[in-house]
Design a protein around this motif. Structure first.
Motif, PDB file in Angstrom:
ATOM      1  N   TRP A  38      65.137  40.652  50.710  1.00  9.43           N
ATOM      2  CA  TRP A  38      64.840  39.570  51.650  1.00  9.43           C
ATOM      3  C   TRP A  38      64.016  38.507  50.938  1.00  9.43           C
ATOM      4  O   TRP A  38      63.283  38.794  49.988  1.00  9.43           O
ATOM      5  CB  TRP A  38      64.060  40.120  52.845  1.00  9.43           C
ATOM      6  CG  TRP A  38      63.867  39.146  53.972  1.00  9.43           C
ATOM      7  CD1 TRP A  38      62.839  38.265  54.141  1.00  9.43           C
ATOM      8  CD2 TRP A  38      64.739  38.941  55.087  1.00  9.43           C
ATOM      9  NE1 TRP A  38      63.014  37.542  55.280  1.00  9.43           N
ATOM     10  CE2 TRP A  38      64.170  37.931  55.894  1.00  9.43           C
ATOM     11  CE3 TRP A  38      65.938  39.529  55.485  1.00  9.43           C
ATOM     12  CZ2 TRP A  38      64.755  37.485  57.072  1.00  9.43           C
ATOM     13  CZ3 TRP A  38      66.529  39.083  56.656  1.00  9.43           C
ATOM     14  CH2 TRP A  38      65.942  38.077  57.434  1.00  9.43           C
ATOM     15  N   ALA A 264      62.657  44.317  52.750  1.00 10.90           N
ATOM     16  CA  ALA A 264      62.190  44.189  54.132  1.00 10.90           C
ATOM     17  C   ALA A 264      63.085  44.990  55.063  1.00 10.90           C
ATOM     18  O   ALA A 264      64.245  45.275  54.763  1.00 10.90           O
ATOM     19  CB  ALA A 264      62.185  42.714  54.550  1.00 10.90           C
ATOM     20  N   VAL A 266      65.284  45.034  58.286  1.00  9.04           N
ATOM     21  CA  VAL A 266      66.094  43.962  58.870  1.00  9.04           C
ATOM     22  C   VAL A 266      66.900  44.520  60.034  1.00  9.04           C
ATOM     23  O   VAL A 266      67.456  45.616  59.949  1.00  9.04           O
ATOM     24  CB  VAL A 266      67.035  43.353  57.809  1.00  9.04           C
ATOM     25  CG1 VAL A 266      67.863  42.229  58.417  1.00  9.04           C
ATOM     26  CG2 VAL A 266      66.247  42.848  56.609  1.00  9.04           C
ATOM     27  N   GLU A 308      63.546  39.622  60.103  1.00  9.27           N
ATOM     28  CA  GLU A 308      62.716  40.578  59.366  1.00  9.27           C
ATOM     29  C   GLU A 308      61.719  41.218  60.325  1.00  9.27           C
ATOM     30  O   GLU A 308      61.051  40.526  61.095  1.00  9.27           O
ATOM     31  CB  GLU A 308      61.977  39.856  58.237  1.00  9.27           C
ATOM     32  CG  GLU A 308      61.007  40.737  57.474  1.00  9.27           C
ATOM     33  CD  GLU A 308      60.122  39.936  56.533  1.00  9.27           C
ATOM     34  OE1 GLU A 308      59.506  40.548  55.646  1.00  9.27           O
ATOM     35  OE2 GLU A 308      60.032  38.700  56.713  1.00  9.27           O
TER      36      GLU A 308
END
Length: 358
Positions: A38, A264, A266, A308
């Motif tokens: 990310w 991250a 998601v 996120e």
């Protein structure tokens, strides 16, 4: 009154037996909480330039005698592209070369005579000076003749030719273009407030409407040394690989710089249920029983269709992405399918309709 109460007491148990004890499950589609690369995108528009580019022209006034290209060919450095009529210059060079031979012979004779003290040293030195003058004239003529042959200064692709054989050209007349498009330079502007996140080597992606399904990868090569005081932006140059040869100079491209790259959690953006200042999701706790629970989460940045998650979820958990608007604390779900990179919501619904039809 007693009669009505008696009738009501006998009716209510009957109604209770007819009413369902639980509500039917709500159809829903889910998705898995995944961990993936990310970044916070910084977008801009840029214009492509060839890695090297030149307009081919001549430095003398003369008639074109030969053209060795039609346009669009790949040429190598040093290839002869255009020849100009150099008949007079070639004749002058041959004359000078003949004169050099004559002067060389004179120097040889005088040197022999001087070695026997039959010729003064001054005559020998004068003849050598005359020979050097002729050699200088020959070098000048050879340099002039080089201007009558136009060669490719680097490897590249020749553009459309602008002239024909027999054309009288003058210095600066455009003959064609030559571009090295093995790699491309992409110039774009970034606001000065974002200057702190830029650095050489920072990766980026670029897209163009000419090839909507392709993403071209590159990296920042140069950051200008000055900020434009009018626009308060700074020019940045990236380099894109163009080994496939599909990119052309002058194309407009949308640039996306990957800032703060990281891993991250998601989830699809459709899974987030805003409630005032709070962000919530419905978490599927048991896929077989269809049980769910609502949970508060914290979100970070967003990109198209995804968000996120910075707190409230763990990788591997399942969330409801479609059908959440009909859920409540006592509800259960009928999981129709899981959407991911390979399975879209339309695919799930189409499969469901096909199953009902059978």
């Amino acid at each position: 009154m007693l009669l009505f109460a008696s009738a009501l007491s006998t009716t209510l148990p009957a109604l209770a037996q007819e009413m369902p004890t639980t509500l039917p499950p709500t159809p829903a589609i889910g998705a898995e909480v995944v961990r993936q690369p990310w970044s916070d995108p910084l977008e801009s528009l840029g214009t492509l330039k060839a890695n090297e580019s030149v307009i081919l022209s001549a430095t003398v006034t003369e008639i074109i005698s030969t053209i060795n290209f039609e346009g669009g060919e790949q040429v190598k450095q040093g290839d002869v592209l255009v020849r100009l009529d150099d008949t007079q210059e070639e004749a002058d060079l041959r004359s000078a070369q003949a004169l050099r031979q004559e002067r060389q012979n004179a120097v040889n004779r005088l040197t022999q005579l001087q070695s026997r003290n039959l010729a003064p040293r001054a005559d020998v030195e004068d003849s050598r000076a005359q020979l050097q003058q002729v050699e200088a004239d020959i070098q000048s003529l050879e340099a002039l003749l080089a201007n009558y042959t136009i060669r490719a200064p680097f490897d590249g692709v020749v553009g459309v030719r602008r002239v024909s054989v027999g054309t009288l050209i003058t210095p600066g007349t455009e003959l064609a273009t030559l571009d090295d498009v093995s790699s491309m330079k992409l110039d774009f502007q970034v606001p000065e407030v974002r200057l702190g996140v830029l650095s050489q080597g920072l990766p980026l992606n670029a897209t163009t409407t000419a090839y909507p399904d392709q993403v071209f990868e590159g990296e920042i090569a140069t950051i200008d040394s000055r900020v434009d005081p009018v626009s308060r932006s700074i020019q940045v140059r990236a380099v894109l690989d163009n080994s496939a040869g599909v990119l052309k100079p002058g194309m407009l491209m949308r640039v996306t710089i990957a800032r703060s790259p990281r891993e991250a959690l998601v989830i699809p953006e459709s899974a987030v249920v805003p409630q005032g200042q709070r962000k919530r999701v419905w978490v599927i706790t048991d896929t077989e029983q269809g049980t769910i629970e609502q949970r508060d989460i914290e979100v970070g940045s967003r990109r198209e269709g995804e968000v996120e998650v910075t707190a409230g979820l763990e990788a591997g958990e399942l969330v409801v992405t479609h059908g959440a608007d009909r859920l409540h604390s006592a509800a259960t779900i009928q999981l129709l399918g899981m959407e991911d990179e390979d399975t879209s919501v339309s695919d799930i619904l189409q499969s469901q309709r096909s199953g009902e039809g059978n």
